[in-house]
Design an enzyme around this catalytic site. Structure first.
Site, PDB file in Angstrom:
ATOM      1  N   HIS A 215     -12.801   3.972  -0.499  1.00  0.00           N
ATOM      2  CA  HIS A 215     -12.966   2.961   0.573  1.00  0.00           C
ATOM      3  C   HIS A 215     -13.680   1.719   0.045  1.00  0.00           C
ATOM      4  CE1 HIS A 215     -12.918   6.584   3.522  1.00  0.00           C
ATOM      5  NE2 HIS A 215     -11.720   6.004   3.545  1.00  0.00           N
TER       6      HIS A 215
ATOM      7  N   GLY B 102     -13.224   6.748   9.597  1.00  0.00           N
ATOM      8  CA  GLY B 102     -11.835   6.707  10.060  1.00  0.00           C
ATOM      9  C   GLY B 102     -11.270   8.105   9.925  1.00  0.00           C
TER      10      GLY B 102
ATOM     11  N   ASP C   8      -7.974  14.110  15.458  1.00  0.00           N
ATOM     12  CA  ASP C   8      -8.278  12.759  15.936  1.00  0.00           C
ATOM     13  C   ASP C   8      -9.485  12.833  16.876  1.00  0.00           C
ATOM     14  OD1 ASP C   8      -8.191  10.371  17.652  1.00  0.00           O
ATOM     15  OD2 ASP C   8      -6.303   9.959  16.628  1.00  0.00           O
TER      16      ASP C   8
ATOM     17  N   GLU D 246      -9.471  -4.189   5.053  1.00  0.00           N
ATOM     18  CA  GLU D 246      -9.236  -3.925   3.633  1.00  0.00           C
ATOM     19  C   GLU D 246      -8.117  -4.812   3.081  1.00  0.00           C
ATOM     20  OE1 GLU D 246      -9.299   0.250   5.093  1.00  0.00           O
ATOM     21  OE2 GLU D 246      -9.967   0.703   3.067  1.00  0.00           O
TER      22      GLU D 246
ATOM     23  N   ASN E 137       0.863  -1.176   0.000  1.00  0.00           N
ATOM     24  CA  ASN E 137       0.000   0.000   0.000  1.00  0.00           C
ATOM     25  C   ASN E 137       0.904   1.231   0.000  1.00  0.00           C
ATOM     26  OD1 ASN E 137      -1.814   2.025   0.516  1.00  0.00           O
ATOM     27  ND2 ASN E 137      -2.867   0.941   2.166  1.00  0.00           N
TER      28      ASN E 137
ATOM     29  N   GLY F 213     -11.711   3.190  12.176  1.00  0.00           N
ATOM     30  CA  GLY F 213     -11.234   3.651  13.491  1.00  0.00           C
ATOM     31  C   GLY F 213     -12.301   4.206  14.417  1.00  0.00           C
TER      32      GLY F 213
ATOM     33  N   HIS G 132     -18.120   4.192   7.035  1.00  0.00           N
ATOM     34  CA  HIS G 132     -16.679   3.973   7.240  1.00  0.00           C
ATOM     35  C   HIS G 132     -16.136   5.277   7.815  1.00  0.00           C
ATOM     36  CE1 HIS G 132     -12.605   2.402   5.955  1.00  0.00           C
ATOM     37  NE2 HIS G 132     -12.365   3.676   6.219  1.00  0.00           N
TER      38      HIS G 132
ATOM     39  N   ARG H 102      -2.683  -1.912  -3.362  1.00  0.00           N
ATOM     40  CA  ARG H 102      -3.853  -1.040  -3.217  1.00  0.00           C
ATOM     41  C   ARG H 102      -3.612   0.153  -4.131  1.00  0.00           C
ATOM     42  NH1 ARG H 102      -4.551   3.927   0.449  1.00  0.00           N
ATOM     43  NH2 ARG H 102      -6.567   4.541  -0.323  1.00  0.00           N
TER      44      ARG H 102
ATOM     45  N   ARG I 257     -10.252  16.869   6.355  1.00  0.00           N
ATOM     46  CA  ARG I 257     -10.882  17.280   5.092  1.00  0.00           C
ATOM     47  C   ARG I 257     -12.242  17.916   5.350  1.00  0.00           C
ATOM     48  NH1 ARG I 257     -10.167  11.553   2.455  1.00  0.00           N
ATOM     49  NH2 ARG I 257      -8.004  11.279   3.079  1.00  0.00           N
TER      50      ARG I 257
END
Ligand code: AMP
Length: 403
Positions: free
Chosen positions: A181, A209, A281, A388, A10, A330, A207, A91, A240
């Protein structure tokens, strides 16, 4: 059956993850993560037999990182020579409209990926560099396979993947929603098919994370998703922005004299949770919330609302015919507070949270997966860890076995 060794690779913009597996057992022999490639504080982390070793070392580029990692496999006596590797799975962030499935890499595949490099300018060049470099050092008989983040979403209908912009932008430049994803969504769909013993499922998979997206899955294929031409769209994320009014870009460029590239970079790296409260986070944001930090609370409420908005939208798009809502990645797997607040707001859909079950599921709690709604909830909500890597590994293995 004979045991064979497969590599899963990856390549990120400045990182490289390598895992060596024994197949068909799917046993991970080693995992090596190189971070901060080309920066002075570059380091690699090796995980093997439950041990973790960190090595600091300046590594100039991705090719050098591959060379060092392969040498580690030999030094750690996991392989005697590169010929022992039976297949290499990569990936790849973007397959454009070329690939609805994983493929064995040849010249044409590389050319196709090169032709859409502008759709993944940070991720596609290092992936191609790694593939090209491996071609020069491993035997031509060792297949390399590309597994694309976008493939799963190729089933979306036109009315969901097109943007309301001049149609020729799609025809000439490929401007459309691609979605990301995809390997995670494929994995979760497969797990849910097994769990519910049903082939054709309608799911809303969240999803969540550091990058986050949601997919509406109809009859076990993608019907809609939140990310777009690039992973910048949709939900608010760690760094983002997610969906914003596109005029903001020109407006800010004029106000600040920044270029479009600089502004877009801020939308990718300095926005989302980080833009509002300085932390990207979820764990840090929630710690600040406990200390009474209003901006952290605001950031959390904003991200929560974007998740609620898309779940509600997809519930209606699936005609209220939803077999399950699934939280993964996550924060989806571990953020008990986020799940509780999202589900409490979904009461009008007949969703009833089981507080105790929700509290019990997280990395640091008694369970890692399960149902977090009551029996009388109109839709069952699950927490399911994503994997994944296993999709990349299995696609690579299957393609190599069928050559
Ligand atoms: P991923 O990209 O799937 O590895 O997810 C990483 C993100 O998940 C982190 O940036 C955190 O925001 C979030 N996360 C991981 N563990 C937890 C946790 N225990 N509680 C809340 N959020 C978490």
């Amino acid at each position: 059956m004979r045991t064979e060794k497969y590599l899963v690779v990856n390549a990120g913009s400045s990182s490289l993850k390598f895992s060596l597996y024994e197949m068909p057992e799917q046993k991970e022999l080693i995992n090596i993560h190189v971070e901060k490639i080309s920066l002075p504080d570059c380091f690699l982390t090796l995980k093997m037999d439950g041990n973790k070793i960190k090595k600091s070392k300046f590594i100039e580029d991705h090719a050098e990182a591959v060379k060092i990692v392969l040498q580690e496999l030999i030094d750690n006596k996991l392989i005697n020579s590169l010929d022992e590797i039976k297949g290499i799975g990569h990936r790849v962030l973007h397959g454009g409209e070329f690939y609805a499935e994983s493929v064995k890499i040849d010249e044409e595949v590389i050319k196709n990926i090169e032709s859409i490099i502008d759709l993944g300018p940070l991720h596609l060049p290092p992936a191609i560099n790694v593939i090209r470099y491996l071609e020069t050092i491993v035997s031509k008989d060792i297949p390399q396979v590309a597994v694309f983040d976008t493939s799963f979403h190729q089933s979306m209908p036109k009315e969901n993947f097109l943007y309301p912009v001049p149609f020729e932008w799609y025809e000439k430049y490929g401007v459309r929603k691609y979605g990301f994803h995809g390997t995670s969504y494929r994995y979760i769909t497969k797990v849910m098919q097994e769990k519910l013993a049903k082939e054709k499922l309608n799911l809303i998979v969240c999803h969540i994370g550091s990058g986050a997206s949601i997919a509406a899955i109809k009859d076990s294929v993608c019907y809609n998703t939140t990310m777009g031409l690039t992973p910048l769209a949709g939900l608010m994320m760690g760094t983002r922005s997610g969906d914003i009014d596109p005029s903001i870009i020109e407006y800010i460029c004029k106000k600040t004299n920044m270029t479009i590239t600089e502004t877009t970079n801020i939308l990718n790296k300095q926005s989302g949770l980080k833009g509002i409260c300085g932390k990207n986070d979820f764990r840090d944001v929630e710690e600040l919330m406990i200390e009474g930090d209003n901006m952290a609370q605001l950031a959390f409420d904003m991200i929560k609302n974007t998740i609620i908005r898309f779940i509600s939208q997809y519930y209606v798009e699936l005609d209220g015919n939803v077999d399950a809502i699934v939280f993964t990645a996550g924060a989806g797997e571990n953020d008990i507070d986020l799940r509780r607040e999202v589900l409490n707001k979904l009461k009008p859909l007949g969703i009833i949270i089981d507080e105790k079950a929700n509290d019990d599921i997280a990395k640091f709690r008694s369970k890692k997966s399960g149902i977090i709604t009551t029996n009388d909830s109109k839709v069952a909500v699950y927490v399911e860890p994503t994997d994944e890597e296993s999709i990349i590994l299995m696609d690579t293995y299957t393609i190599c076995q069928n050559i």
